[in-house]
Design an enzyme around this catalytic site. Structure first.
Site, PDB file in Angstrom:
ATOM      1  N   GLU A  18      31.657 -65.734   4.557  1.00  0.00           N
ATOM      2  CA  GLU A  18      31.820 -64.289   4.392  1.00  0.00           C
ATOM      3  C   GLU A  18      32.596 -64.020   3.102  1.00  0.00           C
ATOM      4  OE1 GLU A  18      32.726 -62.174   7.903  1.00  0.00           O
ATOM      5  OE2 GLU A  18      33.392 -60.369   6.876  1.00  0.00           O
ATOM      6  N   ARG A  19      32.001 -63.162   2.264  1.00  0.00           N
ATOM      7  CA  ARG A  19      32.607 -62.854   0.953  1.00  0.00           C
ATOM      8  C   ARG A  19      32.851 -64.117   0.126  1.00  0.00           C
ATOM      9  NH1 ARG A  19      31.060 -57.773   1.866  1.00  0.00           N
ATOM     10  NH2 ARG A  19      32.117 -56.881   3.652  1.00  0.00           N
ATOM     11  N   GLU A  36      38.185 -53.975  12.824  1.00  0.00           N
ATOM     12  CA  GLU A  36      36.772 -54.070  12.446  1.00  0.00           C
ATOM     13  C   GLU A  36      35.926 -54.669  13.563  1.00  0.00           C
ATOM     14  OE1 GLU A  36      36.929 -56.179   8.681  1.00  0.00           O
ATOM     15  OE2 GLU A  36      37.368 -54.309   7.636  1.00  0.00           O
ATOM     16  N   ARG A  65      47.456 -61.341  11.793  1.00  0.00           N
ATOM     17  CA  ARG A  65      47.171 -60.438  10.678  1.00  0.00           C
ATOM     18  C   ARG A  65      47.581 -58.993  10.952  1.00  0.00           C
ATOM     19  NH1 ARG A  65      41.621 -60.245   8.758  1.00  0.00           N
ATOM     20  NH2 ARG A  65      42.079 -60.520   6.555  1.00  0.00           N
ATOM     21  N   ARG A 106      43.793 -44.334   6.616  1.00  0.00           N
ATOM     22  CA  ARG A 106      43.751 -45.757   6.985  1.00  0.00           C
ATOM     23  C   ARG A 106      44.967 -46.511   6.445  1.00  0.00           C
ATOM     24  NH1 ARG A 106      38.995 -49.896   5.016  1.00  0.00           N
ATOM     25  NH2 ARG A 106      40.250 -51.799   5.054  1.00  0.00           N
ATOM     26  N   LYS A 123      48.048 -58.054   4.067  1.00  0.00           N
ATOM     27  CA  LYS A 123      47.332 -57.943   2.783  1.00  0.00           C
ATOM     28  C   LYS A 123      48.244 -57.279   1.760  1.00  0.00           C
ATOM     29  CE  LYS A 123      42.572 -57.974   4.413  1.00  0.00           C
ATOM     30  NZ  LYS A 123      41.199 -57.433   4.333  1.00  0.00           N
ATOM     31  N   ASP A 159      42.652 -52.632   1.178  1.00  0.00           N
ATOM     32  CA  ASP A 159      41.826 -53.829   1.263  1.00  0.00           C
ATOM     33  C   ASP A 159      41.506 -54.422  -0.100  1.00  0.00           C
ATOM     34  OD1 ASP A 159      40.302 -55.775   2.356  1.00  0.00           O
ATOM     35  OD2 ASP A 159      38.621 -54.512   2.933  1.00  0.00           O
ATOM     36  N   GLU A 163      48.937 -61.793   2.141  1.00  0.00           N
ATOM     37  CA  GLU A 163      47.553 -62.251   2.054  1.00  0.00           C
ATOM     38  C   GLU A 163      46.995 -61.812   0.710  1.00  0.00           C
ATOM     39  OE1 GLU A 163      45.097 -61.815   5.649  1.00  0.00           O
ATOM     40  OE2 GLU A 163      43.397 -61.338   4.358  1.00  0.00           O
ATOM     41  N   GLU A 213      36.280 -60.399  -3.893  1.00  0.00           N
ATOM     42  CA  GLU A 213      35.396 -59.513  -3.133  1.00  0.00           C
ATOM     43  C   GLU A 213      35.179 -58.164  -3.819  1.00  0.00           C
ATOM     44  OE1 GLU A 213      36.699 -58.815   0.865  1.00  0.00           O
ATOM     45  OE2 GLU A 213      35.266 -57.197   1.174  1.00  0.00           O
ATOM     46  N   GLU A 250      39.818 -53.123 -14.285  1.00  0.00           N
ATOM     47  CA  GLU A 250      40.385 -51.904 -13.700  1.00  0.00           C
ATOM     48  C   GLU A 250      39.865 -50.693 -14.471  1.00  0.00           C
ATOM     49  OE1 GLU A 250      44.655 -51.397 -14.004  1.00  0.00           O
ATOM     50  OE2 GLU A 250      44.667 -50.067 -12.264  1.00  0.00           O
ATOM     51  N   TRP A 273      35.438 -45.450   7.260  1.00  0.00           N
ATOM     52  CA  TRP A 273      36.100 -46.659   6.747  1.00  0.00           C
ATOM     53  C   TRP A 273      37.423 -46.334   6.069  1.00  0.00           C
ATOM     54  CZ3 TRP A 273      34.782 -51.353   8.274  1.00  0.00           C
ATOM     55  CH2 TRP A 273      33.501 -51.537   8.814  1.00  0.00           C
TER      56      TRP A 273
END
Ligand code: GCW
Length: 854
Positions: free
Chosen positions: A188-189, A312, A345, A364, A388, A393, A415, A421, A539, A570
């Site tokens: 994944e990713r 998620e 996490r 979020r 994180k 994210d 993290e 990603e 950026e 999301w």
């Protein structure tokens, strides 16, 4: 045979595939001249084959032979150490072992040795006598790698060094699935190929790559790997897979790398057959204890667990109205008898119910602090909350997560994401150390006192024993590991920062470049320049002023798609409308997120005047005409930054080309291909984002660039045969909002145009097309009767970035033919041959006079 041997000994021009990363031990210039500064023999103390001290001896042997062509005597049978670095070999010796083994044979030496913490090492080099002592076996190996790293960089001078890791947790997370397929494939990713650990629901038979991976990780001080995805398959704990995990742990063990396992919270039900996974239920508790005992029977040195819960769609304690602490403690208690830790996490949020239209205060970013509120004194001692770096994210810029400043009693790990990603998926060069450093150096001012993130992680600020770093790395079977040679600087920097967060981004780069490529000054300068400019450039062309990476968050997280951020639960919102943009996260009028920080920091972010420009839109909702501290309006900053960032990316391939012949062709070409691609895709980013906000705001670019491309010929304006216009979604992913596609999937299309307005001369001809993952179309470009070039839509095989079946900003790509001679009035023609379901899509052609890119 002879020529093969010759090649092997020269070692210079040989092709390199990246597999040994920075541990190439390539021969350095003037190698022979160093011989008298090197040991002549290696002595390992109490070495057992398969454990780190033994490995250290092997590495020293292999390394010194590779770097200098000096073959050392290797004595692994030694039970006792000798005097300080002096062997019985007449001349110089490298002695490597643990402090305990050394002191055992030299009790008087004990008082001369410095204090070492777990994994720390002492290294002394004196006229070829080398003493490498680890606090534990792993530390001894780290010391050996450190010495070798200096040697590989041409430094054999005398010195002594005591090096202790800044924090005990220095883990890698792999998001490897047990099964290929699904939404994310094998990793994944991951952008470097299939999992090196799992295949077809099981642990691979051949784990040689796992061992090689552990070697790379150990050389930068990383001490554990969670091999399976945090979106964990309960079957990871089947007896057969536990046996497989034991084999992975065995492949890691010679390098002192421990295995960790990611758990699925519902395993007692989904694998164990219980009717519940309630963390307070006796049968569930017992199931986890038994399962943990089973694992430790097979892997006595298991590092512990990693858990993603209630996030998620993953199950968790909140399913039973239990707290996150109840969830974490369930595992912590099962691990305690074995000395393991649980990384739990903090990435907990509900992706189904947030609604930006209904609730101005929904956010979020608030989730982690909200969910962990009141739990600080509820966790067992062996729980580490893994946070994180930012509250959303892995975006191109986020403020440091406020949760770091809210957990006082509970250990924390940061993290970080080595796999890019949201940062170009290794198809764009983005060196991440400068971004990580900003977060690690951020001062939360808890209780008005210095409170840097790094000092919270290492336990110093709040007096905690545990804490540290978790890096999502996601290497794969590709020989480059990550999918790109240059991306490996991120893995290197991650490990070295976890060991010593005060290292500088440039310093780490220099080490990595010298070991990975060469110490040639030009190579050093060019790769340093590219790398140091890469995050600011990315950026600039992806998302400015704290608005986040404006990528397609619903699909591959790769190409531009600003609209995808909003209008869904999301929660990666920008709240862009016709007049204004940004998330109001103030306490007085917004989501209240700014108030999650300690007072000094909260006050700074609460006000526009004291919020730095680069986080303005993260914290505030302002008109496009709002004037920044720089004096520019927000919208003009967007336009300018996208032009500036993509202009920097145009310099990358040019600079890289100056290294031709200074590094091996294989890596040279591999990198060049990516940098050329990045230069093209940065223009797709620039134009998409600028078009989008121009369209939304109606405010023109002061410099007249946006929407104005005098060198372009839109494909839909050409004479078409077998091709037809196509409305692209999102509209901004096509120049002029439209592209062309072949009328059906089996017949060629032709787009042609007479170049009336082009003066006779030399031009660069750029063609923008879409390379979907549905086939390999072919395009041919002709000027008059001459075929200028031919290319295939096969990027899905050549770039690791997520594949996409759409004509959009993710698949938009550019190919450039340089120095093409064009006669005024000649005909430019593109012939597209569709393949599979890919209808040879074309966006535009740019006929560019020298020095212009558009
Ligand atoms: O960044 C998001 C990713 C998911 C990932 C998740 C997480 C493993 O898009 O692929 O799932 O975060 O960190 O759990």
């Amino acid at each position: 045979m002879r020529s093969l041997l010759v090649l092997a000994t020269i070692g210079l021009a040989a092709a390199e595939d990246g597999l040994s990363g920075w541990l190439r031990y390539a021969r350095i210039k003037g190698a022979h001249g160093y011989h008298n500064k090197l040991p002549s023999a290696i002595v390992t103390l109490n070495a057992t084959e398969g454990l780190p001290v033994y490995t250290a001896g092997q590495e020293l042997h292999q390394g010194i032979e590779g770097i200098f062509g000096k073959k050392l005597e290797l004595d692994t049978g030694r039970k006792k150490g000798k005097g300080k670095g002096k062997g019985q070999h007449g001349d110089t010796t490298a002695t490597v072992g643990t402090v305990a083994a050394y002191v055992d044979s030299n009790p008087s030496a004990a008082s001369d040795l410095p204090e070492l913490v777990d994994d720390g090492f002492y290294l002394s080099v004196s006229r070829g006598n080398v003493l490498i002592l680890g606090q534990n076996e792993r530390g001894a190996l780290y010391g050996a790698f450190h010495y070798l790293s200096l040697l590989a960089q041409g430094n054999a001078s005398d010195f002594t060094l005591t090096s202790n890791p800044d924090a005990p947790i220095r883990w890698v997370n792999q998001w490897d699935n047990m099964q290929d397929g699904g939404t994310h494939g094998s990793v994944e990713r991951g952008y470097g190929g299939d999992s090196i650990f799992f295949w077809d629901g099981k642990v691979r038979d051949d784990l040689s790559r796992a061992g090689q991976y552990a070697r790379l990780l150990a050389s930068i001080g990383l001490n554990a790997v969670v091999a399976n995805n945090v979106n964990a398959d309960p079957k990871i704990l089947s007896p057969e897979n536990m046996d497989g995990l034991a084999r992975i742990a065995a492949a890691f063990r010679p390098y002192g790398v421990q295995l960790g396992v990611a758990l699925n919270f519902a395993s007692p039900r989904d694998l164990g057959g219980l009717d519940t996974f309630d963390p307070l239920d006796e049968s569930v508790i017992e199931w986890w204890h038994d399962t943990t005992d089973e694992l430790y029977k097979r892997i006595p040195d298991l590092a512990g667990y990693l858990v993603k819960a209630n996030s998620e769609g993953q199950p968790g304690p909140m399913t039973y109205n239990r707290t996150l602490a109840d969830g974490a403690n369930l595992f912590a208690r099962a691990l305690q008898p074995h000395g393991g830790v649980v990384l739990f996490r903090a990435f907990v949020y509900d992706h189904t119910s947030l609604d930006e239209d209904k609730d101005w205060k929904a956010d979020r970013a608030n989730a982690a602090v909200d969910y962990f509120d009141g739990l600080d004194d509820k966790f067992e001692d062996n729980v580490v909350v893994q946070i994180k770096y930012g509250p959303i994210d892995f975006q191109v810029r986020e403020p440091a997560s406020p949760l770091f400043s809210r957990l006082i009693k509970t250990a924390a790990a940061i993290e970080l994401q080595v796999t890019q990603e949201y940062l170009g998926q290794q198809a764009h060069l983005v060196y991440l150390a400068p971004m990580w450093k900003e977060i690690l150096d951020f001062d939360f001012r808890v209780d008005g006192k210095p409170s840097r993130t790094a000092d919270i992680l290492n336990g110093k600020r709040f007096n905690r024993k545990l804490g540290g770093y978790a890096g999502v790395v996601n290497v794969g079977t590709n020989t480059t590991w990550l999918g790109s040679h240059l991306a490996m600087s991120n893995l290197y920097a991650y490990g070295r920062l976890a060991w010593d967060p005060s290292s500088t981004s440039e310093g780490l780069l220099a080490e990595w470049i010298k070991m990975t490529f060469s110490d040639d000054k030009r190579v050093l300068d060019v790769i340093t320049k590219l790398s140091m400019e890469s995050w600011p450039a990315y950026e600039n062309y992806s998302g400015n002023l704290g608005i986040q990476t404006l990528t397609d968050i619903l699909l591959g997280h790769y190409g531009p798609n600003p609209a995808s951020q909003d209008g869904n639960p999301w929660g990666q919102w920008t709240r862009a409308d016709a007049d204004s943009i940004g998330m109001d996260r103030t306490v007085w009028n917004g989501t209240g997120f700014a108030g999650q920080y300690p007072p000094e920091v909260a006050a700074r972010y609460e006000k526009i005047e004291t919020t730095p420009d680069n986080l303005l839109l993260w914290f505030h909702h302002v008109p496009y005409t709002h004037v920044l501290k720089s004096g520019k309006t927000v919208i003009q900053h967007f336009y300018d930054a996208h032009y500036e960032g993509s202009a920097v990316a145009q310099t990358f391939p040019r600079l890289w080309k100056t290294l031709r012949g200074r590094i091996d062709d294989e890596r040279f070409e591999h990198v060049l291909f990516r940098l050329e691609y990045q230069a093209g895709h940065s223009l797709v980013w620039r134009d998409s984002v600028n078009q989008f906000y121009f369209n939304k705001s109606g405010i023109a670019d002061e410099k007249g660039r946006v929407g104005n491309h005098p060198y372009r010929i839109e494909a839909e304006d050409m004479k078409l045969s077998g091709y037809e216009p196509y409305d692209v979604h999102p509209f901004e992913a096509a120049s002029g909002f439209r592209a062309i596609v072949t009328s059906d999937n089996s017949t060629q299309g032709t787009a042609s145009v007479k170049l009336h307005d082009v003066k006779t001369g030399k031009y660069d001809v750029a063609v923008n097309y879409y390379d979907m993952a549905l086939g390999n179309s072919t395009w041919e470009l002709y000027i008059g009767c001459d075929r200028v070039g031919k290319w295939k839509g096969d990027l899905e095989y050549n770039l690791g970035r997520a594949p996409s079946p759409y004509v959009d900003g993710q698949t938009a790509s550019r190919v450039t033919f340089r120095g093409v001679h064009i006669k005024k009035g000649s005909t430019l023609k593109i012939v597209g041959t569709p393949d599979g379901l890919e209808p040879a899509p074309l966006d535009y052609v740019s006929i560019l006079p020298e020095g212009i890119v558009d």
